[in-house]
Scaffold this motif. Sequence first.
Motif, short mmCIF file in Angstrom:
data_model
loop_
_atom_site.label_atom_id
_atom_site.label_comp_id
_atom_site.label_asym_id
_atom_site.label_seq_id
_atom_site.Cartn_x
_atom_site.Cartn_y
_atom_site.Cartn_z
N GLU A 48 0.84 -1.21 0.00
CA GLU A 48 0.00 0.00 0.00
C GLU A 48 0.87 1.25 0.00
OE1 GLU A 48 -2.64 0.34 3.34
OE2 GLU A 48 -3.84 -1.39 2.71
N LEU A 49 1.86 1.27 0.89
CA LEU A 49 2.74 2.43 0.98
C LEU A 49 3.54 2.61 -0.31
CD1 LEU A 49 3.84 1.91 4.66
CD2 LEU A 49 2.72 3.98 3.78
N GLY A 52 1.44 4.18 -2.84
CA GLY A 52 0.95 5.52 -2.51
C GLY A 52 -0.51 5.54 -2.11
N THR A 53 -1.03 4.41 -1.63
CA THR A 53 -2.46 4.34 -1.31
C THR A 53 -2.77 4.18 0.18
OG1 THR A 53 -2.46 1.94 -1.69
CG2 THR A 53 -3.02 3.35 -3.57
N SER A 54 -1.79 4.41 1.05
CA SER A 54 -2.04 4.29 2.49
C SER A 54 -3.02 5.38 2.94
CB SER A 54 -0.74 4.42 3.28
OG SER A 54 -1.01 4.43 4.67
N LYS A 57 -2.03 9.55 6.01
CA LYS A 57 -1.39 10.56 5.15
C LYS A 57 0.01 10.94 5.61
CE LYS A 57 -4.89 10.75 2.43
NZ LYS A 57 -4.88 9.71 1.43
N GLN A 60 2.35 8.12 4.81
CA GLN A 60 2.54 8.04 3.37
C GLN A 60 3.48 9.14 2.88
OE1 GLN A 60 0.96 5.62 0.96
NE2 GLN A 60 2.87 6.41 0.13
N TRP A 63 6.99 8.22 3.90
CA TRP A 63 7.42 7.07 3.09
C TRP A 63 7.89 7.59 1.72
CZ3 TRP A 63 7.52 1.69 3.84
CH2 TRP A 63 7.68 0.91 2.69
N ASN A 64 7.11 8.47 1.14
CA ASN A 64 7.46 9.05 -0.16
C ASN A 64 8.75 9.87 -0.07
OD1 ASN A 64 5.07 7.92 -1.09
ND2 ASN A 64 3.95 9.85 -1.12
#
Length: 118
Positions: A48-49, A52-54, A57, A60, A63-64
């Motif tokens: 998911e992470l 980019g769909t976690s 926010k 995420q 993580w990005n």
Amino acid sequence: MDRKKELKQLFKETKVEAGIYQIKNQQNQKVLIASTRNLKTLKGKQFELSMGTSTNKALQEEWNHYGKDAFVFEVLEVLKPKETGFFDTKRELQKLEEAWLEKVQPYGERGYNKEKAD
């Protein structure tokens, strides 16, 4: 037995464990504490992470920003079901998660969890 049947049988025999896990950012030590009825789904959280769909926010975004190598997924505790009598997995898992949230306090600058409103 063919390979497909073997895999199906192996899947059926695999024990499902519920428990508490954390996702830790090694760059700033922030953590997310959460529970799952199946600890094998942690790869799904990582996926998911990565996609980019976690729904978390803040997690995420970091993580990005930091990349997947900055994060570690760890099982903190496996829920031990009672041997006899009724056992409400969902309720016991919730109590265990609350105990870990109380212990770690992963809120604000310390983590990605949101404090529950009283």
